[in-house]
Design an enzyme around this catalytic site. Structure first.
Site, PDB file in Angstrom:
ATOM      1  N   CYS A   1     -21.314  51.366 -50.486  1.00 21.91           N
ATOM      2  CA  CYS A   1     -21.124  49.964 -50.828  1.00 21.91           C
ATOM      3  C   CYS A   1     -22.078  49.606 -51.952  1.00 21.91           C
ATOM      4  O   CYS A   1     -23.214  50.073 -51.979  1.00 21.91           O
ATOM      5  CB  CYS A   1     -21.414  49.103 -49.592  1.00 21.91           C
TER       6      CYS A   1
ATOM      7  N   CYS B   1     -12.172  48.768 -36.123  1.00 21.36           N
ATOM      8  CA  CYS B   1     -12.988  48.289 -37.243  1.00 21.36           C
ATOM      9  C   CYS B   1     -12.991  49.389 -38.291  1.00 21.36           C
ATOM     10  O   CYS B   1     -13.349  50.533 -37.994  1.00 21.36           O
ATOM     11  CB  CYS B   1     -14.403  48.005 -36.736  1.00 21.36           C
TER      12      CYS B   1
END
Ligand code: SAH
Length: 342
Positions: A110, A103
């Protein structure tokens, strides 16, 4: 000094030709880096020593440092990487019997500020370059005890469709037989729903999987969980998904995090089944990871199961994801959050 991971095989072959070297040497270099995990050109014993020297003068293999590695009791392992400029990102290895899934992050921080996600808490720093994304995969591979990485999900920190060109470039390299050779169908891009980019992605001719983080089935609830919904509301998102499915002939997976007292009641399941009716899709239910800083909790098991049963009865293909790595704070951005807050 250039990062060698910027180049695909053709690119390095071109440079070798310019240097008066045999282009097939490029395949050897790729094999050392991507198959054997060599981190130093000096190790590449089947290359002439002057070529090793030239590579060393012109290229680096790594640009980030592994600063922390935490292993969960379920085998999930999380790596904290420090980038050249001091930013931190996370990459996770999730092993099961049959697969090893990596992942990876696509941005440092963000900008999307979803209310349940730790990644946005410290704001957005910058996009990762394609070579930094590839480097995460390299670290994961080199830390997976010799087992091959079989799957890759873009579900770490950041929004992949907000760093589109670098993500696509990285996927093409990661997917190629000369590097990790991870099949496109085993690579999943997860998005919060950056609607205008769906069309471009559908025209790439890549067989990647697309996951859409839905998490709510009405605009009021979704806008409060995911601010991006105020720009691209559900109607636009679902119609972009429908076009994507028609154009690519591929199914979309909708991710739905179940959060206690927020979106896990049966009235939510009813709304969800209504908006997805007739779409070639699957719903992946994910009991939320508890994030203390954000005050979120998963619902109790019976509530989770009745949500799933409701969707299945409504004819929606539904899976329930087993939470992994809870004891190592493996949900997006949690480890980085903890590290940077210290
Ligand atoms: N920005 C992309 C990819 C990163 S998030 C996206 O939104 O899809 C990857 C997945 O992890 C998303 O489905 C996201 O909603 C989920 N996630 C974030 N915080 C979580 C939490 N606390 N518990 C469970 N899943 C979480």
């Amino acid at each position: 000094m250039k990062d060698i991971k910027e180049l695909d095989l053709k690119g390095l072959e071109g440079i070798f030709t310019k240097w008066g070297e045999h282009p097939f040497r490029a395949r050897q270099v790729f094999s050392w880096i991507y198959k054997k995990g060599a981190l130093d050109f000096g190790e590449m014993s089947d290359l002439p020593s002057d070529l090793r020297g030239k590579l060393k003068e012109n290229f680096c293999i790594l640009s980030s440092k592994l600063v922390k590695k935490v292993k969960s009791s379920d085998g999930t392992e999380k790596l904290l990487l420090e980038l050249k400029d001091g930013n931190f990102i996370e990459a996770v290895i999730i092993p099961t019997e049959k697969r090893i899934t990596g992942c990876i992050s696509t941005q440092a921080g963000c900008k999307f500020a979803c209310s349940f996600c730790a990644s946005g808490v410290l704001g957005f720093k910058r996009n990762l370059s394609s070579q930094e994304i590839i480097e995460e995969v390299l670290y994961l591979k080199n830390n997976s005890q010799g087992r091959k990485l079989t799957h890759l999900v873009f579900m770490g920190i950041g929004e992949p469709l907000d760093n589109y060109d670098n993500v696509i470039k990285a996927i093409r390299i990661i997917n190629s037989p000369a590097t990790f050779n991870i099949g496109a169908r085993r690579i999943t891009i997860s998005t919060s729903g950056v609607v205008p980019v769906f069309k471009k992605l559908s025209e790439e001719g890549l067989q990647v999987e697309l996951s859409v983080s839905l998490h709510a089935a009405d605009d009021k609830a979704r806008s409060s969980l995911m601010p991006i919904n105020r720009i691209y509301p559900l109607k636009d998102l679902i119609s972009a998904c429908r076009e994507y499915i028609n154009q690519t002939n591929r199914q979309i997976t909708f991710e739905y995090i179940l959060i206690k007292d927020v979106n896990s009641g049966l009235q939510n399941a009813l709304k969800l089944s209504k908006i997805l009716r007739g779409l070639n899709c699957k719903v992946n239910l994910i009991p939320s990871n508890a994030v203390k800083e954000l005050g979120i909790q998963p619902p109790a098991k019976p509530e989770i199961l009745s949500f799933r049963d409701y969707l299945e009865k409504a004819g929606i293909n539904t899976t329930l994801r087993r939470p992994r790595g809870e004891d190592i704070e493996a949900a997006c951005g949690q480890l980085r959050l903890k590290h940077e807050k210290k």
